[in-house]
Enzyme design. Structure first.
Site, PDB file in Angstrom:
ATOM      1  N   GLY A 159       0.810  -1.206   0.000  1.00  0.00           N
ATOM      2  CA  GLY A 159       0.000   0.000   0.000  1.00  0.00           C
ATOM      3  C   GLY A 159       0.844   1.258   0.000  1.00  0.00           C
ATOM      4  CB  SER A 160       0.115   4.616   1.344  1.00  0.00           C
ATOM      5  OG  SER A 160      -1.083   4.788   0.604  1.00  0.00           O
ATOM      6  CB  THR A 161       4.420   1.485   3.534  1.00  0.00           C
ATOM      7  OG1 THR A 161       4.150   0.228   2.888  1.00  0.00           O
ATOM      8  CG2 THR A 161       3.521   1.631   4.756  1.00  0.00           C
TER       9      THR A 161
ATOM     10  CB  SER B   5      -1.389   8.728   2.273  1.00  0.00           C
ATOM     11  OG  SER B   5      -0.990   7.446   1.858  1.00  0.00           O
TER      12      SER B   5
END
Length: 486
Positions: free
Chosen positions: A215-217, A273
């Site tokens: 995901g956004s990491t 994000s």
């Protein structure tokens, strides 16, 4: 009469020669086959005839041996078994070994040549030295903080020392007690069947062997690629990105979870994000540039060992532009282990250099003499130092003013990135909550710890899942424990 005696003597010589030939056949040519025969119990009896060496955490054993009084004499015991199971694995008289018990089996079982100054003597005498000990890199306080934070929820947590690659914590949840598998008999077989049939899969090492959409990491990797490639030269400049963003070559619109992302800068996209901005930036970097950047961080590497093998984290090398856009925000086919995402955070914390993670600090003889020591080893440079410094600033802003405020630690400098990863057919699965980050004590020249936490949280209400709400508090307690112990 003498002639008959002579014939008899020659016949005896012939019988003796045949006997010697047969002995040689059995001892030399057929020895391997006899040794591997399931009916041969001698190797198993010899293996468990003496206590096994121990695995140590903070200098204290978390394993032991118990005299069972049975034919296979010594059984393995575990202190705080579920807490350390993802590291120790099991040593079972029925099912063999796993993880550190397997990777360091020669030392623990006493068969490593380095345990004796005269290994040939043990070969000749058919003996072996006492099992050696294996000192791990774990810090008990950090391990316990991660285990308590997950609280039995499905997920994993990893903590690294950025400067060296030492693994300070490695937790997979839910866990199990490896002592249940130590011996033989119906109880061990029943425990094995029960653990393997459990839908929560407690024996799966989620920290090393499970891969998740990050995901956004993953946007940290995309941001590093953009800065190093010169695609973004001013992180505060508007990116002219619409909200929603049309995926290249399709009529599909990519939305954002929140508002305020239209025409946002890359700094704002990391802080809040924004999917749209980072997807567009990934496309601008291009497939070749994104693949190269991901691989510098350790993606697509099948050879990582800690010393147990680690599942490969994947970033596709053949994608269309719309697929690249999704991959650049940690979706589509992008998958990573929690260890891999901890390595991403550690690379930012360490100025762009990435160290090979390792779990074993040293191995010693039973009496304490050193067998071998494991030290830092550079895996490579994931990004340039200026890029790493800029990403440190952006990650600090995420914690101080953005989506990762639950990771803040008073008196410490903390950087982080939250993530909520969609998965399943049509993204119907309950999203995974992610947080990656690092922390430096006030006034310290560099961060002392980098972490990654993922919470599957299958029982949670979908709207309640977020990296800040579910994963960041766990990361904060881990980083607090690491800083407190310095």
């Amino acid at each position: 009469m003498i002639r008959y005696i002579r014939w008899c003597a020659w016949f005896c010589v012939l019988l003796l020669a045949a006997l010697l030939v047969n002995v040689a056949r059995v001892q030399v040519w057929e020895s391997a086959a006899y040794g591997a025969n399931p009916a041969n119990k001698r190797p198993a009896i010899e293996r468990y005839a003496q206590p096994r060496g121990n695995l140590l955490v903070d200098g204290r054993p978390v394993t032991g041996s118990r005299d069972s009084g049975q034919l296979l004499r010594y059984e393995r015991t575990y202190t705080d078994g579920p807490l350390y199971a993802p590291v120790t694995g099991f040593s079972s008289q029925t099912y063999g070994t796993s993880f550190a018990e397997r990777a360091e089996d020669a030392v623990l079982a006493g068969t490593d040549p380095g345990l004796s100054a005269f290994p040939l003597w043990y070969d000749l005498s058919r003996g072996r030295p006492a099992g050696g000990d294996v000192a791990t890199t774990l810090r008990a306080a950090v391990q316990e903080a991660a285990y308590r934070g997950l609280g039995g929820r499905r997920g994993a947590a990893v903590a690294l020392e950025p400067a060296t690659g030492r693994i300070l914590a490695l937790v997979s949840s839910p866990s199990y007690d490896p002592g249940l598998l130590s011996g033989t008999g119906t109880k061990v077989k029943a425990a094995w069947a029960r653990l393997n049939a459990d839908p929560a899969r407690p024996m799966l090492n989620r920290a090393l062997r499970e891969t998740y959409p990050p995901g956004s990491t993953f946007k940290i990797v995309t941001a590093a690629a953009a800065l190093d490639a010169g695609v973004v030269t001013d992180v505060d400049a508007p990116t002219h990105t619409p909200d929603p963003y049309p995926l290249p070559g399709t009529s599909t619109l990519l939305p954002n979870a929140g508002t305020g992302c239209e025409d946002a800068s890359m700094a704002e996209a990391v802080q809040w994000s924004c999917n749209t901005v980072m997807a567009k930036i990934g496309v601008q970097v291009g497939l070749k540039g994104m693949v190269a950047a991901a691989e510098r961080f350790g993606f697509n590497d099948e050879g990582l060992r800690v010393p147990s093998w680690v599942s490969r984290s994947d970033f596709d090398t053949d994608m269309s532009p719309d697929q690249l856009a999704l991959s650049s925000i940690g979706q589509f086919n992008t998958r990573a282990t929690p260890l891999q995402m901890a390595m991403v955070a550690a690379a930012v914390a360490q100025g762009g250099e990435i160290q090979t993670p390792f779990l074993v600090d040293r191995t010693t003889r039973h009496g304490g003499g050193l067998v071998r020591r494991h030290g830092p080893h550079t895996l490579g440079r994931a990004m340039s130092p200026p890029t790493a410094l800029r990403l440190q600033e952006l990650m600090v802003k995420v914690v101080e003013e953005g989506t990762g405020r639950n990771a803040a630690i008073p008196g410490a400098r903390v950087g982080g990135k939250t993530g909520t990863a969609q998965h399943g057919v049509g993204n119907a699965g309950t999203p995974y909550a992610w947080f990656i980050g690092w922390a430096a004590a006030d006034g310290a020249p560099q961060p002392a710890v980098a972490v990654a936490v993922v919470v599957e949280d299958a029982e949670a209400v979908r709207g309640d899942i977020s990296g800040n709400g579910a994963a960041a508090p766990i990361a904060r307690t881990m980083m607090e424990a690491a800083l407190a112990g310095r």
